[in-house]
Motif scaffolding. Structure first.
Motif, PDB file in Angstrom:
ATOM      1  N   TYR A  20      47.975  30.760  13.588  1.00 52.66           N
ATOM      2  CA  TYR A  20      47.489  29.456  14.043  1.00 52.66           C
ATOM      3  C   TYR A  20      48.112  29.086  15.385  1.00 52.66           C
ATOM      4  O   TYR A  20      47.441  28.544  16.273  1.00 52.66           O
ATOM      5  CB  TYR A  20      47.811  28.396  12.997  1.00 52.66           C
ATOM      6  N   ALA A  21      49.405  29.399  15.549  1.00 53.70           N
ATOM      7  CA  ALA A  21      50.077  29.115  16.818  1.00 53.70           C
ATOM      8  C   ALA A  21      49.453  29.925  17.950  1.00 53.70           C
ATOM      9  O   ALA A  21      49.252  29.410  19.058  1.00 53.70           O
ATOM     10  CB  ALA A  21      51.569  29.424  16.704  1.00 53.70           C
ATOM     11  N   GLU A  22      49.138  31.186  17.691  1.00 58.82           N
ATOM     12  CA  GLU A  22      48.505  32.021  18.715  1.00 58.82           C
ATOM     13  C   GLU A  22      47.112  31.502  19.054  1.00 58.82           C
ATOM     14  O   GLU A  22      46.685  31.544  20.210  1.00 58.82           O
ATOM     15  CB  GLU A  22      48.416  33.471  18.223  1.00 58.82           C
ATOM     16  N   LYS A  23      46.425  31.008  18.042  1.00 56.70           N
ATOM     17  CA  LYS A  23      45.091  30.453  18.274  1.00 56.70           C
ATOM     18  C   LYS A  23      45.170  29.216  19.160  1.00 56.70           C
ATOM     19  O   LYS A  23      44.389  29.057  20.110  1.00 56.70           O
ATOM     20  CB  LYS A  23      44.441  30.104  16.933  1.00 56.70           C
ATOM     21  N   LEU A  24      46.125  28.345  18.873  1.00 57.70           N
ATOM     22  CA  LEU A  24      46.309  27.145  19.691  1.00 57.70           C
ATOM     23  C   LEU A  24      46.766  27.503  21.103  1.00 57.70           C
ATOM     24  O   LEU A  24      46.352  26.870  22.080  1.00 57.70           O
ATOM     25  CB  LEU A  24      47.325  26.210  19.034  1.00 57.70           C
ATOM     26  N   PHE A  25      47.628  28.520  21.207  1.00 51.97           N
ATOM     27  CA  PHE A  25      48.115  28.933  22.522  1.00 51.97           C
ATOM     28  C   PHE A  25      46.963  29.416  23.398  1.00 51.97           C
ATOM     29  O   PHE A  25      46.868  29.061  24.581  1.00 51.97           O
ATOM     30  CB  PHE A  25      49.151  30.044  22.373  1.00 51.97           C
ATOM     31  N   ALA A  26      46.085  30.232  22.818  1.00 51.68           N
ATOM     32  CA  ALA A  26      44.942  30.735  23.582  1.00 51.68           C
ATOM     33  C   ALA A  26      44.007  29.592  23.972  1.00 51.68           C
ATOM     34  O   ALA A  26      43.505  29.538  25.104  1.00 51.68           O
ATOM     35  CB  ALA A  26      44.191  31.786  22.767  1.00 51.68           C
ATOM     36  N   GLU A  27      43.779  28.668  23.033  1.00 54.18           N
ATOM     37  CA  GLU A  27      42.921  27.519  23.338  1.00 54.18           C
ATOM     38  C   GLU A  27      43.550  26.648  24.424  1.00 54.18           C
ATOM     39  O   GLU A  27      42.849  26.136  25.305  1.00 54.18           O
ATOM     40  CB  GLU A  27      42.684  26.698  22.069  1.00 54.18           C
ATOM     41  N   ARG A  28      44.861  26.486  24.364  1.00 53.82           N
ATOM     42  CA  ARG A  28      45.553  25.683  25.378  1.00 53.82           C
ATOM     43  C   ARG A  28      45.407  26.313  26.760  1.00 53.82           C
ATOM     44  O   ARG A  28      45.129  25.625  27.745  1.00 53.82           O
ATOM     45  CB  ARG A  28      47.035  25.546  25.022  1.00 53.82           C
ATOM     46  N   LEU A  29      45.588  27.627  26.828  1.00 50.77           N
ATOM     47  CA  LEU A  29      45.507  28.308  28.118  1.00 50.77           C
ATOM     48  C   LEU A  29      44.101  28.213  28.702  1.00 50.77           C
ATOM     49  O   LEU A  29      43.927  27.941  29.898  1.00 50.77           O
ATOM     50  CB  LEU A  29      45.919  29.771  27.960  1.00 50.77           C
ATOM     51  N   HIS A  30      43.099  28.399  27.854  1.00 47.96           N
ATOM     52  CA  HIS A  30      41.717  28.288  28.328  1.00 47.96           C
ATOM     53  C   HIS A  30      41.410  26.859  28.774  1.00 47.96           C
ATOM     54  O   HIS A  30      40.788  26.643  29.821  1.00 47.96           O
ATOM     55  CB  HIS A  30      40.751  28.714  27.220  1.00 47.96           C
ATOM     56  N   ALA A  31      41.840  25.889  27.972  1.00 45.02           N
ATOM     57  CA  ALA A  31      41.581  24.487  28.309  1.00 45.02           C
ATOM     58  C   ALA A  31      42.318  24.082  29.579  1.00 45.02           C
ATOM     59  O   ALA A  31      41.770  23.365  30.430  1.00 45.02           O
ATOM     60  CB  ALA A  31      42.006  23.588  27.150  1.00 45.02           C
ATOM     61  N   GLN A  32      43.547  24.546  29.726  1.00 44.17           N
ATOM     62  CA  GLN A  32      44.329  24.214  30.916  1.00 44.17           C
ATOM     63  C   GLN A  32      43.668  24.775  32.175  1.00 44.17           C
ATOM     64  O   GLN A  32      43.581  24.091  33.202  1.00 44.17           O
ATOM     65  CB  GLN A  32      45.744  24.769  30.773  1.00 44.17           C
ATOM     66  N   ASN A  33      43.206  26.008  32.091  1.00 51.19           N
ATOM     67  CA  ASN A  33      42.526  26.610  33.242  1.00 51.19           C
ATOM     68  C   ASN A  33      41.227  25.868  33.565  1.00 51.19           C
ATOM     69  O   ASN A  33      40.898  25.644  34.739  1.00 51.19           O
ATOM     70  CB  ASN A  33      42.231  28.083  32.964  1.00 51.19           C
ATOM     71  N   PHE A  34      40.492  25.483  32.518  1.00 45.87           N
ATOM     72  CA  PHE A  34      39.227  24.769  32.716  1.00 45.87           C
ATOM     73  C   PHE A  34      39.463  23.409  33.373  1.00 45.87           C
ATOM     74  O   PHE A  34      38.774  23.034  34.332  1.00 45.87           O
ATOM     75  CB  PHE A  34      38.527  24.590  31.368  1.00 45.87           C
TER      76      PHE A  34
ATOM     77  N   GLY B 262      38.511  22.235  37.193  1.00 46.18           N
ATOM     78  CA  GLY B 262      37.629  21.086  37.373  1.00 46.18           C
ATOM     79  C   GLY B 262      38.228  20.035  38.295  1.00 46.18           C
ATOM     80  O   GLY B 262      37.534  19.473  39.155  1.00 46.18           O
ATOM     81  N   ILE B 263      39.522  19.772  38.128  1.00 50.44           N
ATOM     82  CA  ILE B 263      40.197  18.780  38.973  1.00 50.44           C
ATOM     83  C   ILE B 263      40.230  19.245  40.424  1.00 50.44           C
ATOM     84  O   ILE B 263      39.928  18.486  41.352  1.00 50.44           O
ATOM     85  CB  ILE B 263      41.623  18.522  38.446  1.00 50.44           C
ATOM     86  N   LEU B 264      40.601  20.499  40.629  1.00 50.81           N
ATOM     87  CA  LEU B 264      40.671  21.024  41.992  1.00 50.81           C
ATOM     88  C   LEU B 264      39.296  21.040  42.657  1.00 50.81           C
ATOM     89  O   LEU B 264      39.170  20.773  43.862  1.00 50.81           O
ATOM     90  CB  LEU B 264      41.263  22.437  41.974  1.00 50.81           C
ATOM     91  N   LYS B 265      38.275  21.326  41.873  1.00 51.50           N
ATOM     92  CA  LYS B 265      36.924  21.346  42.426  1.00 51.50           C
ATOM     93  C   LYS B 265      36.491  19.948  42.865  1.00 51.50           C
ATOM     94  O   LYS B 265      35.882  19.773  43.933  1.00 51.50           O
ATOM     95  CB  LYS B 265      35.949  21.895  41.388  1.00 51.50           C
ATOM     96  N   LYS B 266      36.831  18.936  42.064  1.00 50.45           N
ATOM     97  CA  LYS B 266      36.480  17.558  42.424  1.00 50.45           C
ATOM     98  C   LYS B 266      37.217  17.106  43.677  1.00 50.45           C
ATOM     99  O   LYS B 266      36.640  16.445  44.550  1.00 50.45           O
ATOM    100  CB  LYS B 266      36.796  16.624  41.258  1.00 50.45           C
ATOM    101  N   VAL B 267      38.508  17.457  43.776  1.00 53.84           N
ATOM    102  CA  VAL B 267      39.279  17.104  44.972  1.00 53.84           C
ATOM    103  C   VAL B 267      38.695  17.797  46.194  1.00 53.84           C
ATOM    104  O   VAL B 267      38.561  17.195  47.275  1.00 53.84           O
ATOM    105  CB  VAL B 267      40.763  17.489  44.790  1.00 53.84           C
ATOM    106  N   SER B 268      38.332  19.059  46.023  1.00 50.02           N
ATOM    107  CA  SER B 268      37.759  19.826  47.128  1.00 50.02           C
ATOM    108  C   SER B 268      36.457  19.206  47.613  1.00 50.02           C
ATOM    109  O   SER B 268      36.218  19.083  48.829  1.00 50.02           O
ATOM    110  CB  SER B 268      37.520  21.271  46.680  1.00 50.02           C
ATOM    111  N   GLU B 269      35.613  18.789  46.677  1.00 49.89           N
ATOM    112  CA  GLU B 269      34.324  18.200  47.052  1.00 49.89           C
ATOM    113  C   GLU B 269      34.495  16.812  47.658  1.00 49.89           C
ATOM    114  O   GLU B 269      33.797  16.452  48.617  1.00 49.89           O
ATOM    115  CB  GLU B 269      33.423  18.131  45.814  1.00 49.89           C
ATOM    116  N   ARG B 270      35.427  16.047  47.117  1.00 53.45           N
ATOM    117  CA  ARG B 270      35.609  14.678  47.607  1.00 53.45           C
ATOM    118  C   ARG B 270      36.167  14.659  49.024  1.00 53.45           C
ATOM    119  O   ARG B 270      35.718  13.875  49.874  1.00 53.45           O
ATOM    120  CB  ARG B 270      36.540  13.915  46.672  1.00 53.45           C
ATOM    121  N   TYR B 271      37.161  15.507  49.283  1.00 58.24           N
ATOM    122  CA  TYR B 271      37.801  15.494  50.597  1.00 58.24           C
ATOM    123  C   TYR B 271      37.274  16.595  51.519  1.00 58.24           C
ATOM    124  O   TYR B 271      37.778  16.759  52.631  1.00 58.24           O
ATOM    125  CB  TYR B 271      39.320  15.635  50.431  1.00 58.24           C
ATOM    126  N   ARG B 272      36.294  17.348  51.003  1.00 58.61           N
ATOM    127  CA  ARG B 272      35.648  18.393  51.793  1.00 58.61           C
ATOM    128  C   ARG B 272      36.661  19.382  52.372  1.00 58.61           C
ATOM    129  O   ARG B 272      36.719  19.633  53.578  1.00 58.61           O
ATOM    130  CB  ARG B 272      34.820  17.767  52.919  1.00 58.61           C
TER     131      ARG B 272
END
Length: 284
Positions: A59-73, A77-87
């Motif tokens: 279960y810990a490994e499952k959560l770890f993998a989900e955390r890593l995927h979610a963190q990357n996502f 997403g945040i970096l993409k929004k900053v990039s688009e907003r400030y061009r």
């Protein structure tokens, strides 16, 4: 218990007499009553306890993998929004280890940093806290501590069981004369640490903090080996089985097919040959 310092004697007494210890002790004695020799019963108990605690690690490994995927996502997403907003341009860092906003503007850099600091709270909302994942693994530690006291209770019981040895150890109630088992426990302890470095991304870092941690771990491992060299051989035998099954469990959870069975998301460190990979100098 009378030889122990008064400050820790009650804790040792509790660990020896608590229900968890007594249950594990009864299990060891039950395995022996099934016809297994005492060494085989101790080894079997270690394997059964590893299997019993495995769901927490899965279960810990499952959560770890989900955390890593979610963190990357979320980070992307945040970096993409900053990039688009400030061009500003969005691309990989110089070492290629992460995505970043290509700007020298301190205002944009601060906005980006402030936005990224919200990622941990977003992960926590979905139960993906790093502390929770670590605690899931650490909560099995008391089981192993209590199991050691259960083993101690068996070999120190009133009927003094005869624990015949084999090969270079004629009596498992005597210390290993050649220190093979205690040293093997230490070797597998270091190997377990090394295998964890190969599994988790970003863990292999030669920082002073990491070097200090390694030095402390090495000291306590050597101290444990020294203590085990003076204990009945069945104790390091038990802990050797605990260490080997622990490492086997960790490596199995890197295999894509095993991860697929348990529904664990794929990671860059997955491998179809996890044991062989331990002997390759490969950063993750």
């Amino acid at each position: 218990m009378s030889a122990l310092p008064p400050a820790i004697a009650p804790a040792f007494q509790y660990a020896s007499d608590c229900y968890i210890t007594q249950s594990i002790q009864m299990g060891m004695e039950g395995l022996h009553e099934l016809g297994l020799s005492w060494p085989v019963a101790f080894v079997s108990a270690a394997v059964l306890l590893r299997v019993g605690t495995a769901p927490l690690h899965v279960y810990a490994e499952k959560l770890f993998a989900e955390r890593l995927h979610a963190q990357n996502f979320l980070t992307r997403g945040i970096l993409k929004k900053v990039s688009e907003r400030y061009r500003v341009e969005l691309g990989p860092s110089k070492d290629g280890s992460k995505l970043e906003v290509k700007t020298t503007d301190p205002k944009i850099a601060k906005v980006t940093q402030d936005a990224l600091q919200e990622v941990p709270s977003m992960l926590a909302e979905h139960g993906l806290q790093a502390a929770r994942i670590q605690n899931l693994k650490m909560c099995t530690v008391p089981i192993w501590i209590f199991s050691s006291f259960a083993l101690r209770n068996v070999i120190n019981s009133d009927f003094h069981p005869s624990v015949a040895g084999a090969l270079w150890i004629p009596d498992m109630l005597a210390p290993d004369p050649y220190f093979v088992l205690p040293v093997a426990v230490g070797v597998f302890g270091f190997l377990n640490l090394y295998s964890q470095r190969k599994i988790y991304p970003g863990v292999i870092k030669t920082t002073m903090k990491q070097k200090s941690y390694d030095a402390v771990l090495a000291f306590f491992t050597m101290f444990a080996v020294t203590i085990m060299a003076q204990l009945p051989a069945c104790i390091p035998l038990y802990w050797l089985m605990v260490s080997t099954t622990g490492m086997a469990q960790a490596q199995l959870l890197r295999h894509p097919k095993i991860k697929g069975i348990f529904g664990i998301k794929a990671l860059p460190t997955d491998s179809t040959t996890p044991i062989r990979d331990l002997f390759k100098m490969r950063n993750v």
